[in-house]
Design a protein around this motif. Structure first.
Motif, PDB file in Angstrom:
ATOM      1  N   GLU A 149      -8.747   1.940 -10.189  1.00  0.00           N
ATOM      2  CA  GLU A 149      -8.853   2.874 -11.303  1.00  0.00           C
ATOM      3  C   GLU A 149      -8.112   4.171 -10.967  1.00  0.00           C
ATOM      4  O   GLU A 149      -7.763   4.425  -9.812  1.00  0.00           O
ATOM      5  CB  GLU A 149     -10.317   3.185 -11.602  1.00  0.00           C
ATOM      6  N   ASN A 150      -7.883   4.994 -11.993  1.00  0.00           N
ATOM      7  CA  ASN A 150      -7.283   6.297 -11.766  1.00  0.00           C
ATOM      8  C   ASN A 150      -8.346   7.252 -11.228  1.00  0.00           C
ATOM      9  O   ASN A 150      -9.457   7.312 -11.755  1.00  0.00           O
ATOM     10  CB  ASN A 150      -6.697   6.864 -13.058  1.00  0.00           C
ATOM     11  N   ALA A 151      -8.008   7.975 -10.171  1.00  0.00           N
ATOM     12  CA  ALA A 151      -8.946   8.957  -9.628  1.00  0.00           C
ATOM     13  C   ALA A 151      -9.170  10.065 -10.648  1.00  0.00           C
ATOM     14  O   ALA A 151      -8.246  10.468 -11.355  1.00  0.00           O
ATOM     15  CB  ALA A 151      -8.399   9.532  -8.323  1.00  0.00           C
ATOM     16  N   ASN A 152     -10.400  10.547 -10.759  1.00  0.00           N
ATOM     17  CA  ASN A 152     -10.701  11.632 -11.682  1.00  0.00           C
ATOM     18  C   ASN A 152     -11.089  12.885 -10.914  1.00  0.00           C
ATOM     19  O   ASN A 152     -11.096  12.908  -9.683  1.00  0.00           O
ATOM     20  CB  ASN A 152     -11.812  11.217 -12.661  1.00  0.00           C
ATOM     21  N   PHE A 153     -11.430  13.931 -11.651  1.00  0.00           N
ATOM     22  CA  PHE A 153     -11.726  15.211 -11.019  1.00  0.00           C
ATOM     23  C   PHE A 153     -12.909  15.098 -10.060  1.00  0.00           C
ATOM     24  O   PHE A 153     -12.914  15.720  -8.991  1.00  0.00           O
ATOM     25  CB  PHE A 153     -12.016  16.275 -12.087  1.00  0.00           C
ATOM     26  N   MET A 178       0.333  -0.807  11.460  1.00  0.00           N
ATOM     27  CA  MET A 178       0.228  -0.136  10.167  1.00  0.00           C
ATOM     28  C   MET A 178      -0.892  -0.775   9.354  1.00  0.00           C
ATOM     29  O   MET A 178      -0.889  -1.971   9.112  1.00  0.00           O
ATOM     30  CB  MET A 178       1.556  -0.245   9.409  1.00  0.00           C
ATOM     31  N   LYS A 179      -1.859   0.040   8.944  1.00  0.00           N
ATOM     32  CA  LYS A 179      -2.961  -0.471   8.148  1.00  0.00           C
ATOM     33  C   LYS A 179      -2.503  -0.709   6.719  1.00  0.00           C
ATOM     34  O   LYS A 179      -1.770   0.090   6.146  1.00  0.00           O
ATOM     35  CB  LYS A 179      -4.125   0.523   8.161  1.00  0.00           C
ATOM     36  N   LYS A 180      -2.941  -1.830   6.158  1.00  0.00           N
ATOM     37  CA  LYS A 180      -2.607  -2.178   4.790  1.00  0.00           C
ATOM     38  C   LYS A 180      -3.839  -2.012   3.911  1.00  0.00           C
ATOM     39  O   LYS A 180      -4.957  -2.320   4.328  1.00  0.00           O
ATOM     40  CB  LYS A 180      -2.109  -3.623   4.705  1.00  0.00           C
ATOM     41  N   ILE A 181      -3.618  -1.527   2.697  1.00  0.00           N
ATOM     42  CA  ILE A 181      -4.704  -1.378   1.737  1.00  0.00           C
ATOM     43  C   ILE A 181      -4.379  -2.239   0.530  1.00  0.00           C
ATOM     44  O   ILE A 181      -3.364  -2.027  -0.140  1.00  0.00           O
ATOM     45  CB  ILE A 181      -4.881   0.090   1.304  1.00  0.00           C
ATOM     46  N   ASP A 182      -5.214  -3.233   0.285  1.00  0.00           N
ATOM     47  CA  ASP A 182      -5.024  -4.154  -0.828  1.00  0.00           C
ATOM     48  C   ASP A 182      -5.928  -3.713  -1.968  1.00  0.00           C
ATOM     49  O   ASP A 182      -7.146  -3.828  -1.889  1.00  0.00           O
ATOM     50  CB  ASP A 182      -5.368  -5.577  -0.391  1.00  0.00           C
ATOM     51  N   ILE A 183      -5.321  -3.183  -3.026  1.00  0.00           N
ATOM     52  CA  ILE A 183      -6.079  -2.652  -4.160  1.00  0.00           C
ATOM     53  C   ILE A 183      -5.980  -3.618  -5.332  1.00  0.00           C
ATOM     54  O   ILE A 183      -4.882  -4.004  -5.739  1.00  0.00           O
ATOM     55  CB  ILE A 183      -5.568  -1.257  -4.562  1.00  0.00           C
ATOM     56  N   ILE A 184      -7.123  -4.011  -5.869  1.00  0.00           N
ATOM     57  CA  ILE A 184      -7.179  -4.896  -7.032  1.00  0.00           C
ATOM     58  C   ILE A 184      -7.385  -4.044  -8.270  1.00  0.00           C
ATOM     59  O   ILE A 184      -8.378  -3.319  -8.387  1.00  0.00           O
ATOM     60  CB  ILE A 184      -8.322  -5.918  -6.917  1.00  0.00           C
ATOM     61  N   THR A 185      -6.443  -4.095  -9.191  1.00  0.00           N
ATOM     62  CA  THR A 185      -6.519  -3.279 -10.387  1.00  0.00           C
ATOM     63  C   THR A 185      -7.552  -3.840 -11.365  1.00  0.00           C
ATOM     64  O   THR A 185      -8.115  -4.905 -11.160  1.00  0.00           O
ATOM     65  CB  THR A 185      -5.152  -3.207 -11.089  1.00  0.00           C
ATOM     66  N   ALA A 186      -7.765  -3.085 -12.456  1.00  0.00           N
ATOM     67  CA  ALA A 186      -8.718  -3.511 -13.476  1.00  0.00           C
ATOM     68  C   ALA A 186      -8.304  -4.829 -14.117  1.00  0.00           C
ATOM     69  O   ALA A 186      -9.138  -5.557 -14.659  1.00  0.00           O
ATOM     70  CB  ALA A 186      -8.853  -2.423 -14.539  1.00  0.00           C
ATOM     71  N   HIS A 187      -6.998  -5.155 -14.060  1.00  0.00           N
ATOM     72  CA  HIS A 187      -6.487  -6.402 -14.638  1.00  0.00           C
ATOM     73  C   HIS A 187      -6.403  -7.511 -13.592  1.00  0.00           C
ATOM     74  O   HIS A 187      -5.748  -8.526 -13.802  1.00  0.00           O
ATOM     75  CB  HIS A 187      -5.112  -6.167 -15.259  1.00  0.00           C
TER      76      HIS A 187
END
Length: 251
Positions: A107-111, A1-10
């Motif tokens: 970040e939040n995805a936009n249009f 299972m591939k893991k995705i480590d996302i670092i937020t803006a904070h």
């Protein structure tokens, strides 16, 4: 299972399980099924309403019919980008499979992000029959298709395949080897303890200020709930003790 480590803006790290080729393939099939049903019903409605206006002698289609066909086809063409934008990264198929689109930078995805993914459906799916998408999803670290790479997005699972209870998270001594310090900890819930455990794990893996602040805040909140006169000086040790006490008192 591939893991995705996302670092937020904070600067907070969040781990996700990447959606598999199968997850995304089934979601795509369900979306195509919905589109097919919508198209079939739409054409039936248009045919029944405007059948009397069709010129059987010349074979000409009235302009009003062409306009209505275009209007009814717009949701078909822009289905994925519209659904992902309004459902925050999901289509009906993705909702059914428990997956969604996220930005890999936190970040939040936009249009524009959803539009980029939609534009490259042509290459990823329609021209190649899904082969290009399957190849990229299988070989990239974050399970991204070409549209995801260009849009800086990834498709992740809402829930992990394995769900652990608090008793699976930590190998705690039994009462003969550990005498509880904070008897009031039994008022907490498993979810509270999982949050504390995750905070401890995070600060060990990423010892930055935001994670340290989270530990301090959790220690302060826990001390308030236990009616302690002051927060213990060694906050990380305090939280670890709470975990041990909780298991011993509730197992």
């Amino acid at each position: 299972m591939k893991k995705i480590d996302i670092i937020t803006a904070h600067n907070i790290s969040i781990d996700y399980d990447a959606a598999t080729v199968m997850n995304r393939g089934v979601a795509k099939f369900l979306d195509l099924l919905i589109i097919f049903v919508y198209a079939f019903i739409s054409y039936l409605i248009i045919a029944s309403v405007f059948a009397s206006t069709y010129n059987w002698r010349t074979g000409e289609i009235p302009e009003i019919v062409i306009i209505m066909l275009v209007i009814f086809e717009l949701p078909i063409v822009f289905y994925s980008v519209i659904m992902e934008y309004f459902l925050k990264g999901q289509t009906v198929g993705k909702m059914a499979m428990g997956i969604r689109v996220v930005k890999i930078n936190g970040e939040n995805a936009n249009f524009n992000d959803y539009a980029m993914r939609w534009a490259f459906n042509l290459v990823d799916f329609w021209v190649s029959g899904g082969a290009v998408a399957a190849l990229f999803i299988s070989t990239t670290d974050k399970g991204q298709r070409l549209g995801d790479i260009l849009a800086q997005t990834a498709v992740v699972k809402n829930n992990p395949d394995q769900v652990y209870s608090i008793r699976d998270i930590l190998n705690i001594k039994d009462r003969t080897k550990h005498e509880p310090t904070y008897l009031g900890v039994s008022k907490f819930t498993d979810e509270d303890m999982i949050l504390i455990k995750n905070a401890i794990t995070r600060v060990k893996k990423y010892p930055n200020e935001p994670h340290k602040e989270l530990v301090r805040e959790l220690a302060k909140k826990a001390a308030e709930e236990l009616n302690l006169e002051e927060v213990p000086q060694k906050k990380l040790t305090f939280l670890k003790t709470l975990l041990q006490d909780y298991i011993v008192l509730t197992r």
